[in-house]
Design an enzyme around this catalytic site. Structure first.
Site, mmCIF file in Angstrom:
data_model
loop_
_atom_site.group_PDB
_atom_site.id
_atom_site.type_symbol
_atom_site.label_atom_id
_atom_site.label_comp_id
_atom_site.label_asym_id
_atom_site.label_seq_id
_atom_site.Cartn_x
_atom_site.Cartn_y
_atom_site.Cartn_z
ATOM 1 N N GLU A 42 21.172 37.291 -19.316
ATOM 2 C CA GLU A 42 20.966 35.851 -19.154
ATOM 3 C C GLU A 42 19.774 35.414 -20.000
ATOM 4 O O GLU A 42 18.687 36.006 -19.892
ATOM 5 C CB GLU A 42 20.714 35.535 -17.672
ATOM 6 N N LEU A 43 19.952 34.381 -20.808
ATOM 7 C CA LEU A 43 18.928 33.945 -21.752
ATOM 8 C C LEU A 43 17.611 33.608 -21.040
ATOM 9 O O LEU A 43 17.608 32.856 -20.064
ATOM 10 C CB LEU A 43 19.431 32.702 -22.506
ATOM 11 N N HIS A 70 8.413 34.539 -24.285
ATOM 12 C CA HIS A 70 8.964 33.185 -24.226
ATOM 13 C C HIS A 70 7.827 32.230 -23.887
ATOM 14 O O HIS A 70 7.050 32.494 -22.969
ATOM 15 C CB HIS A 70 10.063 33.109 -23.160
ATOM 16 N N GLY A 122 5.935 35.287 -37.482
ATOM 17 C CA GLY A 122 5.602 36.654 -37.094
ATOM 18 C C GLY A 122 4.174 36.856 -36.622
ATOM 19 O O GLY A 122 3.645 37.975 -36.685
ATOM 20 N N SER A 123 3.548 35.820 -36.075
ATOM 21 C CA SER A 123 2.151 36.002 -35.659
ATOM 22 C C SER A 123 2.034 36.919 -34.434
ATOM 23 O O SER A 123 1.046 37.637 -34.288
ATOM 24 C CB SER A 123 1.479 34.651 -35.384
ATOM 25 N N ASN A 124 3.030 36.924 -33.564
ATOM 26 C CA ASN A 124 2.996 37.868 -32.438
ATOM 27 C C ASN A 124 3.183 39.302 -32.934
ATOM 28 O O ASN A 124 2.518 40.224 -32.443
ATOM 29 C CB ASN A 124 4.053 37.504 -31.392
ATOM 30 N N GLU A 157 -0.583 34.083 -26.211
ATOM 31 C CA GLU A 157 0.540 34.997 -26.485
ATOM 32 C C GLU A 157 0.042 36.227 -27.227
ATOM 33 O O GLU A 157 0.474 37.353 -26.963
ATOM 34 C CB GLU A 157 1.615 34.294 -27.327
ATOM 35 N N ARG A 170 17.571 34.355 -32.035
ATOM 36 C CA ARG A 170 19.022 34.515 -31.969
ATOM 37 C C ARG A 170 19.431 34.791 -30.534
ATOM 38 O O ARG A 170 18.731 35.528 -29.819
ATOM 39 C CB ARG A 170 19.487 35.718 -32.820
ATOM 40 N N ILE A 171 20.540 34.224 -30.121
ATOM 41 C CA ILE A 171 21.111 34.566 -28.816
ATOM 42 C C ILE A 171 21.873 35.874 -28.985
ATOM 43 O O ILE A 171 22.628 36.037 -29.954
ATOM 44 C CB ILE A 171 22.030 33.438 -28.316
HETATM 45 C C1 GAR Z 1 6.211 32.090 -30.248
HETATM 46 O O1 GAR Z 1 5.556 30.980 -29.702
HETATM 47 C C2 GAR Z 1 7.195 32.675 -29.255
HETATM 48 O O2 GAR Z 1 6.743 32.590 -27.934
HETATM 49 C C3 GAR Z 1 8.399 31.805 -29.473
HETATM 50 O O3 GAR Z 1 8.445 31.585 -30.857
HETATM 51 C C4 GAR Z 1 7.132 31.665 -31.391
HETATM 52 C C5 GAR Z 1 7.149 32.672 -32.519
HETATM 53 O O4 GAR Z 1 5.930 32.674 -33.198
HETATM 54 N N1 GAR Z 1 9.583 32.425 -28.995
HETATM 55 C C6 GAR Z 1 10.614 31.756 -28.456
HETATM 56 O O5 GAR Z 1 10.642 30.546 -28.366
HETATM 57 C C7 GAR Z 1 11.761 32.618 -27.977
HETATM 58 N N2 GAR Z 1 12.635 31.896 -27.121
HETATM 59 P P1 GAR Z 1 5.562 33.895 -34.152
HETATM 60 O O6 GAR Z 1 6.738 34.090 -35.104
HETATM 61 O O7 GAR Z 1 4.345 33.431 -34.875
HETATM 62 O O8 GAR Z 1 5.320 35.102 -33.289
#
Ligand code: GAR
Length: 205
Positions: free
Chosen positions: A143-144, A109, A12-14, A174, A91-92
């Site tokens: 679309e994914l 992404h 969850g850092s984002n 990010e 999750r898809i």
């Molecule tokens: C991040 O790098 C994000 O871009 C990626 O997962 C990580 C989550 O980090 N997302 C994907 O790969 C989605 N397809 P976080 O939990 O520390 O935010």
């Protein structure tokens, strides 16, 4: 005041970067909830410590993707979201779920989409021998890892880079672009025309 619901699956850092930016920059928005599909997602503790309501919708408790998405949608909609933010939500999603949040669900992404959709994007970038890597904030479509791109961050691929070093350097970027993109949305500065994102300039300093 817009309601933001953030979905996470892990660290969850984002999410944390968005929560901190909202508070520091006083966006016209509240973080209405942080929801995880994993009961042990580390990010839930950060949200709770910051007084943000949290919920868990455990995908393992549902027999099908459709049943999980229906329960998730019910939980999200209980918070009346203007924007749903996928922040490492692994999750898809079903078409019906994506359609329900069309134009109001963002994802980040870790690649320069349309390059390297799916998993292991840093490994894919290294294997392809690209000189530049990055991350993309985009609207979610059926679309994914597609959908109109809002912002991208770029980093050079350096000699000796590994999946881990790329992931670490990119994550810092990010944490810059995701809050920026969410802020643009809550300030009503994003529009989508013909599948392309337009960002309105601001006149204020
Ligand atoms: C991040 O790098 C994000 O871009 C990626 O997962 C990580 C989550 O980090 N997302 C994907 O790969 C989605 N397809 P976080 O939990 O520390 O935010």
């Amino acid at each position: 005041m817009k309601n933001i619901v953030i979905l996470i699956s892990g660290r969850g850092s984002n999410m944390e970067a968005i929560v901190r930016a909202r508070a520091a920059q006083q966006w016209p928005a509240r973080i209405a909830a942080v929801i995880s599909n994993k009961p042990d997602a580390a990010g839930l503790s950060f949200a709770q410590a910051h007084g943000i309501p949290t919920a868990v919708v455990d995908h393992k408790a549902y027999a099908s993707r459709e049943a999980f998405d229906a329960a998730l949608q019910d939980t999200i909609d209980g918070y009346q979201p203007d924007l749903v933010v996928l922040a490492g939500f692994m999750r898809i999603l079903t078409c019906g779920f994506v359609e329900h949040y069309a134009g109001r669900m963002l994802n980040i992404h870790p690649s320069l989409l349309p390059l390297f959709p799916g998993l292991h994007t840093h490994r894919q970038a290294l294997a392809a021998g690209v000189s530049e890597h990055g991350a993309t904030v985009h609207f979610v479509t059926a679309e994914l890892d597609h959908g109109p791109s809002v912002l991208q961050a770029r980093i050079p691929v350096l000699p000796g880079d590994t999946e881990e070093s790329l992931a670490t350097r990119l994550l810092a970027e990010e944490h810059v672009i995701y809050p920026q993109a969410v802020r643009l949305f809550v300030e009503d500065r994003i529009s989508i025309a013909n599948g392309e994102v337009r960002i309105a300039e601001t006149t204020s300093i």
